[in-house]
Design a protein around this motif. Structure first.
Motif, PDB file in Angstrom:
ATOM      1  N   GLU A   1       0.706  -1.315  -0.096  1.00  0.00           N
ATOM      2  CA  GLU A   1      -0.046  -0.003   0.012  1.00  0.00           C
ATOM      3  C   GLU A   1       0.808   1.262  -0.037  1.00  0.00           C
ATOM      4  OE1 GLU A   1      -2.858  -0.121   3.145  1.00  0.00           O
ATOM      5  OE2 GLU A   1      -3.872  -1.744   2.377  1.00  0.00           O
ATOM      6  N   ARG A   2       1.681   1.372   0.519  1.00  0.00           N
ATOM      7  CA  ARG A   2       2.980   2.302   1.022  1.00  0.00           C
ATOM      8  C   ARG A   2       4.189   2.102   0.694  1.00  0.00           C
ATOM      9  NH1 ARG A   2       3.421   7.802   1.660  1.00  0.00           N
ATOM     10  NH2 ARG A   2       1.378   8.308   1.794  1.00  0.00           N
ATOM     11  N   VAL A   3       4.936   2.996   0.188  1.00  0.00           N
ATOM     12  CA  VAL A   3       6.430   2.645  -0.302  1.00  0.00           C
ATOM     13  C   VAL A   3       7.129   2.763   1.263  1.00  0.00           C
ATOM     14  CG1 VAL A   3       7.113   5.133  -0.806  1.00  0.00           C
ATOM     15  CG2 VAL A   3       8.326   3.083  -1.408  1.00  0.00           C
ATOM     16  N   THR A   4       8.036   2.104   1.618  1.00  0.00           N
ATOM     17  CA  THR A   4       9.036   2.190   2.972  1.00  0.00           C
ATOM     18  C   THR A   4      10.432   2.322   2.498  1.00  0.00           C
ATOM     19  OG1 THR A   4       9.089   0.052   3.084  1.00  0.00           O
ATOM     20  CG2 THR A   4       7.385   0.987   3.966  1.00  0.00           C
ATOM     21  N   GLY A   5      10.841   2.416   1.501  1.00  0.00           N
ATOM     22  CA  GLY A   5      12.336   2.482   1.192  1.00  0.00           C
ATOM     23  C   GLY A   5      12.784   1.294  -0.072  1.00  0.00           C
ATOM     24  N   VAL A   6      13.854   1.165  -0.165  1.00  0.00           N
ATOM     25  CA  VAL A   6      14.626   0.187  -1.183  1.00  0.00           C
ATOM     26  C   VAL A   6      15.642  -0.714  -0.539  1.00  0.00           C
ATOM     27  CG1 VAL A   6      14.067   2.350  -2.655  1.00  0.00           C
ATOM     28  CG2 VAL A   6      16.372   1.997  -1.913  1.00  0.00           C
ATOM     29  N   ARG A   7      15.770  -1.569  -1.357  1.00  0.00           N
ATOM     30  CA  ARG A   7      16.734  -2.869  -0.837  1.00  0.00           C
ATOM     31  C   ARG A   7      18.070  -2.587  -1.956  1.00  0.00           C
ATOM     32  NH1 ARG A   7      14.441  -7.480  -1.211  1.00  0.00           N
ATOM     33  NH2 ARG A   7      15.611  -8.187  -2.807  1.00  0.00           N
ATOM     34  N   THR A   8      19.180  -2.529  -1.513  1.00  0.00           N
ATOM     35  CA  THR A   8      20.449  -2.719  -2.415  1.00  0.00           C
ATOM     36  C   THR A   8      21.272  -3.852  -1.850  1.00  0.00           C
ATOM     37  OG1 THR A   8      21.968  -1.301  -1.375  1.00  0.00           O
ATOM     38  CG2 THR A   8      20.201  -0.259  -2.684  1.00  0.00           C
ATOM     39  N   ARG A   9      22.387  -4.191  -2.414  1.00  0.00           N
ATOM     40  CA  ARG A   9      23.283  -5.076  -1.883  1.00  0.00           C
ATOM     41  C   ARG A   9      24.323  -4.441  -0.811  1.00  0.00           C
ATOM     42  NH1 ARG A   9      28.329  -3.685  -3.692  1.00  0.00           N
ATOM     43  NH2 ARG A   9      28.405  -2.391  -5.511  1.00  0.00           N
ATOM     44  N   ARG A  10      24.105  -3.034  -0.814  1.00  0.00           N
ATOM     45  CA  ARG A  10      24.929  -2.341   0.369  1.00  0.00           C
ATOM     46  C   ARG A  10      24.090  -2.224   1.693  1.00  0.00           C
ATOM     47  NH1 ARG A  10      28.894   2.321  -2.013  1.00  0.00           N
ATOM     48  NH2 ARG A  10      29.494   0.975  -3.832  1.00  0.00           N
ATOM     49  N   GLY A  11      22.756  -2.572   1.613  1.00  0.00           N
ATOM     50  CA  GLY A  11      21.820  -2.405   2.495  1.00  0.00           C
ATOM     51  C   GLY A  11      20.548  -1.899   2.261  1.00  0.00           C
ATOM     52  N   THR A  12      19.741  -1.790   3.261  1.00  0.00           N
ATOM     53  CA  THR A  12      18.125  -1.125   3.037  1.00  0.00           C
ATOM     54  C   THR A  12      18.343   0.345   3.434  1.00  0.00           C
ATOM     55  OG1 THR A  12      17.307  -3.263   3.502  1.00  0.00           O
ATOM     56  CG2 THR A  12      15.948  -1.392   3.801  1.00  0.00           C
ATOM     57  N   PHE A  13      17.697   1.082   2.710  1.00  0.00           N
ATOM     58  CA  PHE A  13      17.285   2.518   2.800  1.00  0.00           C
ATOM     59  C   PHE A  13      16.056   2.942   2.964  1.00  0.00           C
ATOM     60  CE2 PHE A  13      21.306   1.679   0.674  1.00  0.00           C
ATOM     61  CZ  PHE A  13      22.218   2.074   1.497  1.00  0.00           C
ATOM     62  N   HIS A  14      15.687   3.745   3.890  1.00  0.00           N
ATOM     63  CA  HIS A  14      14.155   3.809   4.338  1.00  0.00           C
ATOM     64  C   HIS A  14      13.640   5.186   3.920  1.00  0.00           C
ATOM     65  CE1 HIS A  14      13.611   0.204   6.314  1.00  0.00           C
ATOM     66  NE2 HIS A  14      14.862   0.502   7.099  1.00  0.00           N
ATOM     67  N   ALA A  15      12.645   5.489   3.365  1.00  0.00           N
ATOM     68  CA  ALA A  15      12.096   6.639   3.043  1.00  0.00           C
ATOM     69  C   ALA A  15      10.513   6.534   2.599  1.00  0.00           C
ATOM     70  CB  ALA A  15      12.539   7.306   1.628  1.00  0.00           C
ATOM     71  N   GLY A  16       9.731   7.791   2.862  1.00  0.00           N
ATOM     72  CA  GLY A  16       8.316   7.722   2.988  1.00  0.00           C
ATOM     73  C   GLY A  16       7.850   8.192   1.221  1.00  0.00           C
ATOM     74  N   GLN A  17       9.061   8.460   0.495  1.00  0.00           N
ATOM     75  CA  GLN A  17       8.685   8.584  -0.828  1.00  0.00           C
ATOM     76  C   GLN A  17       9.936   8.231  -1.791  1.00  0.00           C
ATOM     77  OE1 GLN A  17       6.633  12.212  -2.434  1.00  0.00           O
ATOM     78  NE2 GLN A  17       7.270  13.083  -0.606  1.00  0.00           N
TER      79      GLN A  17
END
Length: 511
Positions: A261-277
């Motif tokens: 329903e709502r975005v929370t962030g992204v995942r990469t090989r360097r880790g997870t990063f959180h954002a509301g947009q």
């Protein structure tokens, strides 16, 4: 670098992401932005690569910018970002030099001058030429101010809009021009700037094309000293100076949500990063197929994307000479080379566009018959070396897979054909070519993830149905940028980025 929280994350550091992020932090200096890109330099297609052995720097995106005169949208935006002086803008005296068989037509860099020149060269077509430029100055002007129409700062003539919608919207460029003039070379000549936005006259929508002509010819054009990479770097630095971060050499593996329903962030090989947009600056086809988990209901979006067709890709030959190209027969900043028989060129393209067209038919149509753009980068920035760039629109469909003998053979064949075309018009170049390098549709797909290797995003044809793919996207907080939604060209990218930055509101990140 794990579990960091940002106000917004940009997936892809292409020119639209960079422009949007720079304008966003100018409006909200405390906004914390993260831009992530799999490439090792920012800019996406707006980047360069160097070959020190031959003292050359090659610009990937053919960086002729429209809207660069007073009243131009791009100049206004660049000034607002404080970048005009730093860009070292070069304003060419000519629009381009058209070369056909043994004749050359040097088009001046203004609409009235081009109209006068073409009317003198094609006197029997003067009435049709006049109508074309009248359409550029009315309907092209309206299209040019599309973003200002949306924010209420430009009020169009509604009668003009109704006329355009009723009579021009359903025509291709070829159909629109053929109604006005009947000289095959004149049609090819008037349609040639379609190479700036990735479409042949049989592909592009005529109403959209009128806006392209207005943007490049009536609102001025200029080049950036130091290439498009210089512009990308300046924008990236503005974001970094405001506290943002640019993470290169890192692919985004998944856009994360709280159950779809709502975005929370992204995942990469360097880790997870959180954002509301999260702002997605890659091909929406790639994003829908690769960046979201199974919890996201994308059926409707994917259905809409079926109608969003990629613009043409390109085959580009970067060429280095042992002396100034201007002394070797390439005197102008930009030239357009046309086939001997323009009517046969149209027929060849139409045949190559049919399902099942063979490899030979495609090479003949796209490499030998269609307009070839030649940019003399040495004339724009001597520090980049004695560089010429030869560019034709192409299709990925007839190219074999990368890293195969057939692919390598085809690349060599493409380079030979395009260089031969240039040397026919500039025979003094023979014996003075030190180095050639070829980029293909697969090259652009490799570095940008753009569908079919399109360097221009979506094709703007006679239907805009697919361009609404992002309306009602099921995940709140996800936004789409790039030429796939803005339309081709730097000016469209910056205009859309400006509109997006104005809509900025902070959203809380959710872990």
């Amino acid at each position: 670098m794990t579990a960091q929280h940002w106000d917004a994350i940009f997936v892809g550091a292409g020119i639209t992401s960079l422009a949007c992020a720079a304008m966003l932090v100018k409006r909200d200096p405390s906004a914390r932005l993260l831009l992530i890109d799999k490439h090792i330099v920012p800019g996406g297609y707006a980047s360069t690569f160097s070959r020190p052995r031959v003292e050359a720097t090659f610009d990937c995106s053919l960086h002729k910018l429209s809207g660069m005169d007073e009243g131009g949208n791009l100049l206004r935006i660049l000034r607002g970002l404080g970048l005009e002086d730093a860009l070292g803008l070069v304003r060419p005296a000519d629009y381009f030099c058209a070369q056909h068989v043994d004749q050359s037509l040097l088009l001046p860099n203004d609409a009235a001058g081009v109209q006068a020149l073409l009317s003198a060269r094609f006197p029997r077509q003067a009435a049709g030429i006049a109508t074309f430029f009248e359409q550029v100055l009315t309907h092209g002007r309206n299209g040019y101010h599309q973003f200002q129409m949306q924010d209420g700062s430009f009020e169009p003539d509604m009668a003009q809009l109704r006329h355009a919608h009723r009579h021009l919207k359903s025509r291709t460029v070829y159909e629109g021009l053929a109604e006005l003039v009947d000289d095959p070379f004149l049609i090819e000549l008037l349609a040639a700037p379609g190479i700036y936005v990735g479409g042949y006259p049989e592909d592009l929508g005529y109403l959209y094309y009128l806006h392209v002509m207005y943007a490049t010819l009536c609102r001025g054009n200029a080049y950036v000293t130091g290439s498009s990479q210089h512009l990308s770097n300046l924008l990236a630095q503005q974001v970094i100076d405001a506290g943002g971060q640019l993470l290169l050499g890192t692919a985004v593996e998944q856009v994360l949500t709280d159950g779809g329903e709502r975005v929370t962030g992204v995942r990469t090989r360097r880790g997870t990063f959180h954002a509301g947009q999260v702002y997605i600056n890659t091909s929406p086809h790639y994003a829908a197929s690769n960046l979201f988990g199974s919890e996201v209901a994308l059926e409707d979006t994917i259905s809409r994307l079926a109608a969003l067709k990629p613009a043409r890709s390109t085959t580009t030959v970067y060429l280095v000479t042992d002396g100034d190209p201007s002394t070797l027969g390439v005197a102008h900043t930009e030239s357009m080379l046309f086939a001997d028989d323009p009517a046969a060129a149209v027929a060849a393209r139409r045949a190559a566009m049919q399902p099942g067209a063979g490899e030979a038919a495609s090479e003949h149509a796209y490499w030998q018959c269609s307009p070839m753009e030649v940019t003399n980068y040495r004339a724009l920035d001597a520090k980049g070396g004695n560089v010429l760039c030869l560019n034709v629109l192409d299709s990925a469909a007839h190219w074999p897979p990368r890293r195969t003998p057939a692919y390598r053979e085809k690349k060599a064949r493409a380079a030979a054909m395009l260089v031969q075309r240039l040397q026919r018009q500039a025979p003094a170049l023979r014996g003075h070519v030190l180095h050639t390098e070829t980029a293909t549709p697969h090259t652009y797909a490799r570095f940008t993830n753009n569908t079919d290797g399109s360097g221009y995003g979506a094709m703007v044809g006679t239907s805009l149905k697919g361009h609404t793919f992002h309306h009602g996207f099921p995940v709140r907080g996800v936004h789409f940028l790039s030429a796939w939604v803005a339309g081709p060209s730097y000016e469209a990218a910056f205009g859309y980025a400006e509109m997006t930055a104005r809509q900025w509101t902070r959203q809380p990140a959710r872990a």
